[in-house]
Enzyme design. Structure first.
Site, PDB file in Angstrom:
ATOM      1  N   CYS A 151     -13.749  11.213   8.346  1.00 57.66           N
ATOM      2  CA  CYS A 151     -12.456  10.712   7.847  1.00 57.66           C
ATOM      3  C   CYS A 151     -11.511  10.389   8.999  1.00 57.66           C
ATOM      4  CB  CYS A 151     -11.809  11.755   6.942  1.00 57.66           C
ATOM      5  SG  CYS A 151     -10.203  11.216   6.301  1.00 57.66           S
ATOM      6  N   ASP A 152     -10.926   9.188   8.945  1.00 55.94           N
ATOM      7  CA  ASP A 152      -9.954   8.802   9.969  1.00 55.94           C
ATOM      8  C   ASP A 152      -8.568   8.588   9.360  1.00 55.94           C
ATOM      9  OD1 ASP A 152     -10.364   6.493   8.548  1.00 55.94           O
ATOM     10  OD2 ASP A 152     -10.895   5.242  10.263  1.00 55.94           O
ATOM     11  N   THR A 153      -8.363   9.117   8.148  1.00 56.74           N
ATOM     12  CA  THR A 153      -7.082   8.938   7.468  1.00 56.74           C
ATOM     13  C   THR A 153      -6.243  10.194   7.610  1.00 56.74           C
ATOM     14  OG1 THR A 153      -8.185   7.535   5.839  1.00 56.74           O
ATOM     15  CG2 THR A 153      -5.989   8.327   5.274  1.00 56.74           C
ATOM     16  N   CYS A 184     -14.142  14.722   4.420  1.00 52.67           N
ATOM     17  CA  CYS A 184     -15.281  13.949   4.917  1.00 52.67           C
ATOM     18  C   CYS A 184     -15.346  14.060   6.445  1.00 52.67           C
ATOM     19  CB  CYS A 184     -15.143  12.495   4.495  1.00 52.67           C
ATOM     20  SG  CYS A 184     -14.980  12.310   2.704  1.00 52.67           S
ATOM     21  N   CYS A 229      -5.623  15.439   0.095  1.00 58.85           N
ATOM     22  CA  CYS A 229      -6.957  15.053  -0.367  1.00 58.85           C
ATOM     23  C   CYS A 229      -7.726  16.319  -0.703  1.00 58.85           C
ATOM     24  CB  CYS A 229      -7.697  14.242   0.707  1.00 58.85           C
ATOM     25  SG  CYS A 229      -9.269  13.579   0.088  1.00 58.85           S
ATOM     26  N   GLU A 238      -7.105   3.398  -5.397  1.00 53.90           N
ATOM     27  CA  GLU A 238      -8.288   3.674  -4.581  1.00 53.90           C
ATOM     28  C   GLU A 238      -8.541   5.172  -4.640  1.00 53.90           C
ATOM     29  OE1 GLU A 238      -8.141   0.049  -1.339  1.00 53.90           O
ATOM     30  OE2 GLU A 238      -7.226   1.946  -0.735  1.00 53.90           O
ATOM     31  N   PHE A 259       0.855  -1.197   0.000  1.00 56.14           N
ATOM     32  CA  PHE A 259       0.000   0.000   0.000  1.00 56.14           C
ATOM     33  C   PHE A 259       0.886   1.240   0.000  1.00 56.14           C
ATOM     34  CE2 PHE A 259      -2.625  -3.367   1.525  1.00 56.14           C
ATOM     35  CZ  PHE A 259      -3.903  -3.076   1.073  1.00 56.14           C
ATOM     36  N   HIS A 293      -9.709  -5.567   7.890  1.00 52.73           N
ATOM     37  CA  HIS A 293      -8.459  -5.317   8.603  1.00 52.73           C
ATOM     38  C   HIS A 293      -8.730  -4.691   9.972  1.00 52.73           C
ATOM     39  CE1 HIS A 293      -9.461  -2.061   5.828  1.00 52.73           C
ATOM     40  NE2 HIS A 293      -8.828  -1.204   6.609  1.00 52.73           N
TER      41      HIS A 293
HETATM   42  S1  SF4 Z   1     -12.345   9.792   3.693  1.00 55.20           S
HETATM   43 FE1  SF4 Z   1     -10.615  11.193   4.075  1.00 55.20          FE
HETATM   44  S2  SF4 Z   1      -9.058  10.587   2.561  1.00 55.20           S
HETATM   45 FE2  SF4 Z   1     -11.012   9.713   1.864  1.00 55.20          FE
HETATM   46  S3  SF4 Z   1     -11.910  11.245   0.470  1.00 55.20           S
HETATM   47 FE3  SF4 Z   1     -12.735  11.684   2.525  1.00 55.20          FE
HETATM   48  S4  SF4 Z   1     -11.324  13.214   3.399  1.00 55.20           S
HETATM   49 FE4  SF4 Z   1     -10.276  12.273   1.640  1.00 55.20          FE
END
Ligand code: SF4
Length: 194
Positions: free
Chosen positions: A37-39, A34, A30, A94, A24, A188
């Site tokens: 969002c947890d990224t 969102c 981004c 992705e 990965f 996961h």
């Molecule tokens: S979940 Fe997070 S990384 Fe994915 S599109 Fe939304 S803001 Fe961007």
């Protein structure tokens, strides 16, 4: 230089390729925000093309997932896709579906996760799989609209996770209003691997 968050080898945890060993490559940045969002999409390090390919090759898997953040925003991606192809990698991307760059035609698999909160930003027209997060019961209407817009082989609904809690009830509600959609869980997270 490529702005990156992390590179690691694991099993694909969701969608049609669940269980497939992959490297990965998470790109920084981004274009959406969102609410759930947890990224972490902040850049942690940068690599040149040669350094990035060498890092990917240092792992055992011959499959690579370009993820983010939003990899469609990475300007130098055509060079990376060509280099990884030349090394024999199976390449998946992705994407949140807000762009359809030309290099998407040269990857082996497109997994799109469009966001109901940004329905007017969907620009992608084709993918291999589409995954919609069931962030509310209204996601069912968004799923129908997405299916009109994006031609794909598989359509999935995924549970939304907020503050560590996975919301299966809303997912069930959304799926009960749809035909031809399947459940995709983030295995996961459930099994505790990265
Ligand atoms: S979940 Fe997070 S990384 Fe994915 S599109 Fe939304 S803001 Fe961007």
């Amino acid at each position: 230089m490529y702005q990156l968050v992390e590179i690691f080898e694991s099993l694909q945890g969701e969608g049609r390729n669940t269980g497939r060993p992959c490297v990965f490559v998470r790109f920084a940045g981004c274009n959406l925000s969102c609410p759930w969002c947890d990224t972490d999409v902040g850049p942690r390090f940068s690599l040149s093309l040669d350094e990035l390919v060498a890092e990917v090759k240092s792992h055992r898997s011959k499959s690579v997932v370009l993820t983010g953040g939003e990899p469609a925003l990475v300007a130098a991606m055509p060079e990376l896709v060509a280099a990884l192809k030349a090394e024999g990698f199976w390449i998946a991307v992705e994407t949140n579906g807000t762009a359809e760059p030309d290099w998407f035609a040269f990857v082996d698999y497109i997994a799109c996760s469009p966001k109901a909160e940004f329905a007017d930003r969907v620009a992608l027209t084709r993918a291999d799989e589409v995954r919609v997060v069931a962030s509310s019961a209204a996601a069912a209407g968004f799923c129908r609209a997405v299916r009109e817009r994006i031609a794909a082989t598989d359509y999935y609904v995924s549970p939304c996770e907020r503050d560590g809690e996975i919301d299966y009830a809303t997912t069930k509600e959304v799926l009960s209003r749809l035909e031809g959609w399947s459940l995709s869980v983030q295995l996961h997270k459930i099994l505790g691997f990265r």
